[in-house]
Motif scaffolding. Structure first.
Motif, PDB file in Angstrom:
ATOM      1  N   UNK A  81       0.840  -1.204   0.000  1.00 58.62           N
ATOM      2  CA  UNK A  81       0.000   0.000   0.000  1.00 58.62           C
ATOM      3  C   UNK A  81       0.871   1.249   0.000  1.00 58.62           C
ATOM      4  N   UNK A  82       2.010   1.204   0.687  1.00 63.22           N
ATOM      5  CA  UNK A  82       2.949   2.332   0.665  1.00 63.22           C
ATOM      6  C   UNK A  82       3.473   2.544  -0.758  1.00 63.22           C
ATOM      7  N   UNK A  83       3.866   1.468  -1.412  1.00 64.61           N
ATOM      8  CA  UNK A  83       4.303   1.566  -2.806  1.00 64.61           C
ATOM      9  C   UNK A  83       3.188   2.135  -3.678  1.00 64.61           C
ATOM     10  N   UNK A  84       1.976   1.673  -3.446  1.00 65.13           N
ATOM     11  CA  UNK A  84       0.842   2.112  -4.262  1.00 65.13           C
ATOM     12  C   UNK A  84       0.531   3.600  -4.042  1.00 65.13           C
ATOM     13  N   UNK A  85       0.554   4.066  -2.785  1.00 68.81           N
ATOM     14  CA  UNK A  85       0.235   5.483  -2.542  1.00 68.81           C
ATOM     15  C   UNK A  85       1.319   6.380  -3.132  1.00 68.81           C
ATOM     16  N   UNK A  86       2.568   5.950  -3.066  1.00 68.05           N
ATOM     17  CA  UNK A  86       3.641   6.747  -3.662  1.00 68.05           C
ATOM     18  C   UNK A  86       3.504   6.769  -5.186  1.00 68.05           C
ATOM     19  N   UNK A  87       3.124   5.633  -5.767  1.00 69.44           N
ATOM     20  CA  UNK A  87       2.913   5.588  -7.210  1.00 69.44           C
ATOM     21  C   UNK A  87       1.736   6.478  -7.606  1.00 69.44           C
ATOM     22  N   UNK A  88       0.662   6.425  -6.840  1.00 71.88           N
ATOM     23  CA  UNK A  88      -0.507   7.267  -7.136  1.00 71.88           C
ATOM     24  C   UNK A  88      -0.161   8.747  -6.971  1.00 71.88           C
ATOM     25  N   UNK A  89       0.585   9.066  -5.934  1.00 74.56           N
ATOM     26  CA  UNK A  89       0.952  10.466  -5.694  1.00 74.56           C
ATOM     27  C   UNK A  89       1.823  11.002  -6.820  1.00 74.56           C
ATOM     28  N   UNK A  90       2.741  10.184  -7.303  1.00 81.21           N
ATOM     29  CA  UNK A  90       3.602  10.657  -8.387  1.00 81.21           C
ATOM     30  C   UNK A  90       2.859  10.662  -9.715  1.00 81.21           C
ATOM     31  N   UNK A  91       1.926   9.735  -9.892  1.00 80.40           N
ATOM     32  CA  UNK A  91       1.167   9.669 -11.146  1.00 80.40           C
ATOM     33  C   UNK A  91       0.199  10.844 -11.257  1.00 80.40           C
ATOM     34  N   UNK A  92      -0.477  11.162 -10.168  1.00 81.47           N
ATOM     35  CA  UNK A  92      -1.506  12.199 -10.220  1.00 81.47           C
ATOM     36  C   UNK A  92      -0.981  13.558  -9.755  1.00 81.47           C
ATOM     37  N   UNK A  93       0.298  13.625  -9.473  1.00 79.47           N
ATOM     38  CA  UNK A  93       0.856  14.887  -8.978  1.00 79.47           C
ATOM     39  C   UNK A  93       0.737  15.983 -10.025  1.00 79.47           C
ATOM     40  N   UNK A  94       0.375  17.155  -9.546  1.00 77.47           N
ATOM     41  CA  UNK A  94       0.351  18.348 -10.386  1.00 77.47           C
ATOM     42  C   UNK A  94       1.246  19.365  -9.691  1.00 77.47           C
ATOM     43  N   UNK A  95       2.534  19.348 -10.023  1.00 86.59           N
ATOM     44  CA  UNK A  95       3.450  20.250  -9.320  1.00 86.59           C
ATOM     45  C   UNK A  95       2.998  21.705  -9.330  1.00 86.59           C
ATOM     46  N   UNK A  96       2.492  22.179 -10.448  1.00 87.19           N
ATOM     47  CA  UNK A  96       2.089  23.582 -10.488  1.00 87.19           C
ATOM     48  C   UNK A  96       0.901  23.842  -9.567  1.00 87.19           C
ATOM     49  N   UNK A  97      -0.008  22.886  -9.434  1.00 86.21           N
ATOM     50  CA  UNK A  97      -1.137  23.047  -8.522  1.00 86.21           C
ATOM     51  C   UNK A  97      -0.657  23.043  -7.078  1.00 86.21           C
ATOM     52  N   UNK A  98       0.202  22.105  -6.735  1.00 85.51           N
ATOM     53  CA  UNK A  98       0.695  22.030  -5.356  1.00 85.51           C
ATOM     54  C   UNK A  98       1.478  23.293  -4.979  1.00 85.51           C
ATOM     55  N   UNK A  99       2.305  23.785  -5.887  1.00 89.22           N
ATOM     56  CA  UNK A  99       3.084  24.999  -5.624  1.00 89.22           C
ATOM     57  C   UNK A  99       2.144  26.196  -5.492  1.00 89.22           C
ATOM     58  N   UNK A 100       1.160  26.296  -6.389  1.00 95.22           N
ATOM     59  CA  UNK A 100       0.206  27.410  -6.333  1.00 95.22           C
ATOM     60  C   UNK A 100      -0.615  27.358  -5.046  1.00 95.22           C
TER      61      UNK A 100
END
Length: 180
Positions: A81-100
């Motif tokens: 599950x840790x591997x899966x959440x990290x994969x999901x976080x990197x897959x769905x990450x929107x750096x510009x949204x998180x920074x904004x």
């Protein structure tokens, strides 16, 4: 939530990611949606109410839904599950949204409260998985994993998703062995 309401909120997150919180205005939203101010007010009543719902939408779509998706497969061991959440976080990450979002949180107390809650939820979930996996120092490990994501988002240009995923793969064996 209605499809149209979701579309307004999705467009708000897009504007936030592209141009920052000051760009999330009634005029720009209506222009992008191709809809009238009346349609906006029908769904949200006012810009302050919209912003509150936009913050809630950010929290739900960028945190709660990811965690719930991983937990739906709770039969998996914690490490998977840790591997899966990290994969999901990197897959769905929107750096510009998180920074904004973080920039908005520096200027607005309501946004700051949501960002604090999002950070606490994400770190808490990582800590929970690290504890369940029997890892030493789960608090520090959770923060290290999360800080890596935040740091990758702030690089210019942001670290590509594939490279961030590879870095997590490199980091995981270094996080220590399970506690005895």
């Amino acid at each position: 939530m209605s499809t149209e309401r979701s579309a307004w909120l999705g467009q708000g997150l897009t504007l936030l990611a592209e141009q920052g919180a000051p760009a999330v205005t009634l005029e720009r939203l209506c222009e992008r949606m191709g809809m009238s101010k009346g349609a906006f007010y029908h769904h949200f009543g006012s810009m302050p109410k919209y912003r509150t719902q936009l913050l809630d939408h950010f929290e739900t779509s960028c945190t709660t839904e990811i965690i719930n998706g991983v937990e739906a497969s709770d039969a998996l061991p914690a490490r998977e599950r840790l591997d899966r959440v990290l994969a999901e976080a990197t897959k769905s990450a929107s750096p510009s949204l998180e920074v904004a979002m973080r920039a908005w949180a520096q200027q607005d107390p309501e946004a700051a409260r949501i960002q604090e809650r999002v950070d606490a939820t994400r770190i808490g979930y990582l800590r929970h998985l690290c504890e369940q996996a029997g890892r030493d120092r789960p608090d520090q490990m959770a923060k290290l994993l999360y800080l890596m994501l935040i740091g990758a988002e702030h690089l210019m240009p942001p670290l590509p998703t594939s490279e961030l995923h590879d870095m997590y793969e490199l980091l995981m064996p270094l996080l220590g062995r399970p506690a005895s």
